[in-house]
Design an enzyme around this catalytic site. Structure first.
Site, PDB file in Angstrom:
ATOM      1  N   HIS A 123     -41.057  18.663   0.224  1.00 21.40           N
ATOM      2  CA  HIS A 123     -40.171  19.442   1.099  1.00 21.40           C
ATOM      3  C   HIS A 123     -38.887  19.724   0.308  1.00 21.40           C
ATOM      4  CE1 HIS A 123     -37.325  19.986   4.459  1.00 21.40           C
ATOM      5  NE2 HIS A 123     -38.363  20.193   5.232  1.00 21.40           N
ATOM      6  N   ASP A 200     -40.576   9.570   0.787  1.00 16.90           N
ATOM      7  CA  ASP A 200     -40.138  10.399   1.911  1.00 16.90           C
ATOM      8  C   ASP A 200     -41.158  10.184   3.032  1.00 16.90           C
ATOM      9  OD1 ASP A 200     -39.846  12.399   3.766  1.00 16.90           O
ATOM     10  OD2 ASP A 200     -39.568  14.025   2.307  1.00 16.90           O
ATOM     11  N   LYS A 226     -38.642  13.111  14.419  1.00 24.94           N
ATOM     12  CA  LYS A 226     -40.091  13.303  14.243  1.00 24.94           C
ATOM     13  C   LYS A 226     -40.858  12.092  14.766  1.00 24.94           C
ATOM     14  CE  LYS A 226     -39.231  16.040  10.131  1.00 24.94           C
ATOM     15  NZ  LYS A 226     -39.682  17.424  10.189  1.00 24.94           N
ATOM     16  N   CYS A 364     -40.293  24.994   4.364  1.00 21.78           N
ATOM     17  CA  CYS A 364     -39.373  24.315   3.423  1.00 21.78           C
ATOM     18  C   CYS A 364     -40.142  23.727   2.244  1.00 21.78           C
ATOM     19  CB  CYS A 364     -38.553  23.236   4.121  1.00 21.78           C
ATOM     20  SG  CYS A 364     -37.437  23.894   5.344  1.00 21.78           S
TER      21      CYS A 364
HETATM   22  N1  PMP Z   1     -39.363  15.735   4.191  1.00 16.13           N
HETATM   23  C1  PMP Z   1     -40.454  16.128   4.859  1.00 16.13           C
HETATM   24  C2  PMP Z   1     -41.817  15.803   4.312  1.00 16.13           C
HETATM   25  C3  PMP Z   1     -40.313  16.823   6.064  1.00 16.13           C
HETATM   26  O1  PMP Z   1     -41.399  17.234   6.726  1.00 16.13           O
HETATM   27  C4  PMP Z   1     -39.018  17.098   6.556  1.00 16.13           C
HETATM   28  C5  PMP Z   1     -38.810  17.854   7.857  1.00 16.13           C
HETATM   29  N2  PMP Z   1     -39.569  18.998   7.990  1.00 16.13           N
HETATM   30  C6  PMP Z   1     -37.917  16.650   5.824  1.00 16.13           C
HETATM   31  C7  PMP Z   1     -38.130  15.974   4.651  1.00 16.13           C
HETATM   32  C8  PMP Z   1     -36.516  16.903   6.284  1.00 16.13           C
HETATM   33  O2  PMP Z   1     -36.268  16.210   7.463  1.00 16.13           O
HETATM   34  P1  PMP Z   1     -34.900  16.454   8.278  1.00 16.13           P
HETATM   35  O3  PMP Z   1     -34.781  17.938   8.432  1.00 16.13           O
HETATM   36  O4  PMP Z   1     -35.139  15.740   9.573  1.00 16.13           O
HETATM   37  O5  PMP Z   1     -33.806  15.874   7.475  1.00 16.13           O
END
Ligand code: PMP
Length: 407
Positions: A123, A200, A226, A364
């Site tokens: 991400h 992560d 999440k 993302c």
């Molecule tokens: N890493 C991963 C694998 C994610 O799926 C996400 C959220 N889509 C994030 C990081 C970022 O999380 P946050 O926007 O809650 O900081």
């Protein structure tokens, strides 16, 4: 739907509404999960009866709020099986946690020419902080490419590791491909090279139990929103001896010991050294309630239900002509696909008219879109409250769209 899952689902008020005269089918939990009543009510009751600034107050409300917040730290410690409560840092979310590690641990442990390995399936939250660090410190971000089936080859990692590799930062589960990376094996390979590992956990923490001690990772990060919890709260787990050495990254109240105008300001111990400013107390308390919710269901049921649902979804989706499903067959939580050459935006908009909420776009993870040579993908993702009827609605919606736009 089993009575057990039906009962769990009934605790989510968001799911009990209609759009376009159809019951909402929510398949976007990888972006954010819905919240059970108890999390909503706990946050509400905190604001109604218990709200106070923590840490500094001598009055009853403040002391109580501080205790409740610190109890959640203990709860998160148990949830992740961390060795010490001081290994749990409250942050805003996964993105914040990774930026903290990059800016604090990165600046402490790395020097020009050192290397950080990330994977091609990260991400942006686990790419950009390292690129910013690379720009400012002259370190190198090395990319571990994925195999054609969307998995990682451990032999490739062995070729990438060298004496300059300070950190391997990778996702436990891909938010696009659903790949479950074999983090135990990966961590042990990295350890043999003396390389620290950040996991992560944004897409794993709601689907499987996590034991940071048995994983033997150095950092593990996740977001509360999440995990059926509130937005704006997340966790950084870090090994105590690392956190103890790490300098503060953000300055302000609560993270200090003594502030002096001659510049000789001293800092609080970890983890409080990393929690500058007024914390998100309601978020922390809501997160504690979300963890209790998950623990009461238990990961055994979660995994059993979700893996049956994923198999059914993979089977049913793959029967739709012209569909391309990206990544490995065995997935956790998310399925990314495209329908013929229809733009994902059109597919998502049509599905929305049928009451089905999925995500479309680059998720993302632009490097992954480049890897698969598509501008965007559709992504359906599940949580404990989803059922086979949701999958049926998704597939019927896709079949209608196909008949409408592709015949
Ligand atoms: N890493 C991963 C694998 C994610 O799926 C996400 C959220 N889509 C994030 C990081 C970022 O999380 P946050 O926007 O809650 O900081």
């Amino acid at each position: 739907m089993s009575p057990e899952i039906g009962h769990i689902r009934s605790q989510f008020p968001t799911l009990d509404q209609e759009f376009n005269h159809r019951k909402l089918v929510y398949l976007d939990s990888a972006a954010t999960s819905q919240k059970p009543n108890r999390v909503i009510e706990r946050t509400d009751s905190y604001y109604r009866m218990q709200n106070a600034a923590v840490h500094r107050g001598v009055h009853h409300l403040s002391a109580n709020a501080t205790d409740m917040m610190e109890q959640v730290r203990d709860q998160v410690k148990r949830f992740l099986n961390a060795a010490e409560r001081e290994e749990i840092v409250f942050v805003h979310g996964t993105t914040h946690a990774i930026n903290l590690v990059a800016n604090s641990y990165g600046r402490l442990a790395m020097k020009e020419g050192d290397e950080v390995i990330i994977t091609e399936m990260e991400h942006h939250a686990n790419i950009v902080p390292w690129q910013l660090l690379a720009k400012s410190m002259g370190i190198k971000v090395v990319v571990w490419k994925i195999e054609p089936d969307g998995t990682l080859n451990l032999n490739t990692l062995k070729d990438l590791l060298n004496q300059r590799t300070q950190l391997l930062a990778l996702t436990h589960v891909s938010n696009v491909l659903g790949t479950v990376n074999p983090v135990n094996d990966i961590i042990s390979i990295a350890k043999q090279n003396g390389t620290k590992v950040l996991i992560d956990g944004a897409q794993s923490v709601m689907h499987q139990s996590i034991d940071v001690q048995s994983l033997d990772c150095d950092f593990y990060v996740f977001s509360g929103h999440k995990l059926y919890g509130p937005t704006g709260i997340g966790v950084l787990y870090g090994r105590k001896h690392l956190l103890d050495q790490m300098p503060p990254w953000e300055g302000g109240g609560a993270m200090i010991d003594e502030v002096r105008l001659d510049g000789e300001t001293t800092f609080n111990e970890s983890p409080w050294r990393f929690e500058a400013g007024s914390p998100n107390v309601a978020g922390i308390i809501g997160l504690g309630e979300a963890i209790s919710f998950v623990e009461e269901i238990g990961f055994e049921l979660i995994q059993q239900h979700e893996s049956a649902l994923m198999s059914a979804a993979m089977q049913r989706l793959s029967e739709i002509p012209d569909i391309t499903i990206y990544g490995p067959t065995h997935k956790s939580g998310v399925i990314a696909f495209n329908l013929g050459d229809l733009h994902p935006f059109d597919v998502g908009s049509f599905l929305d008219r049928y009451g089905v909420a999925i995500r479309t776009g680059h998720h993302c993870a632009m490097p992954l879109m480049h890897r698969y040579q598509v501008p965007a993908m559709c992504r359906a993702s599940i949580a404990i409250y989803n059922n086979k009827e949701d999958i049926k609605a998704l597939c019927e919606g896709l079949e209608r769209i196909r008949a409408l736009l592709m015949s």
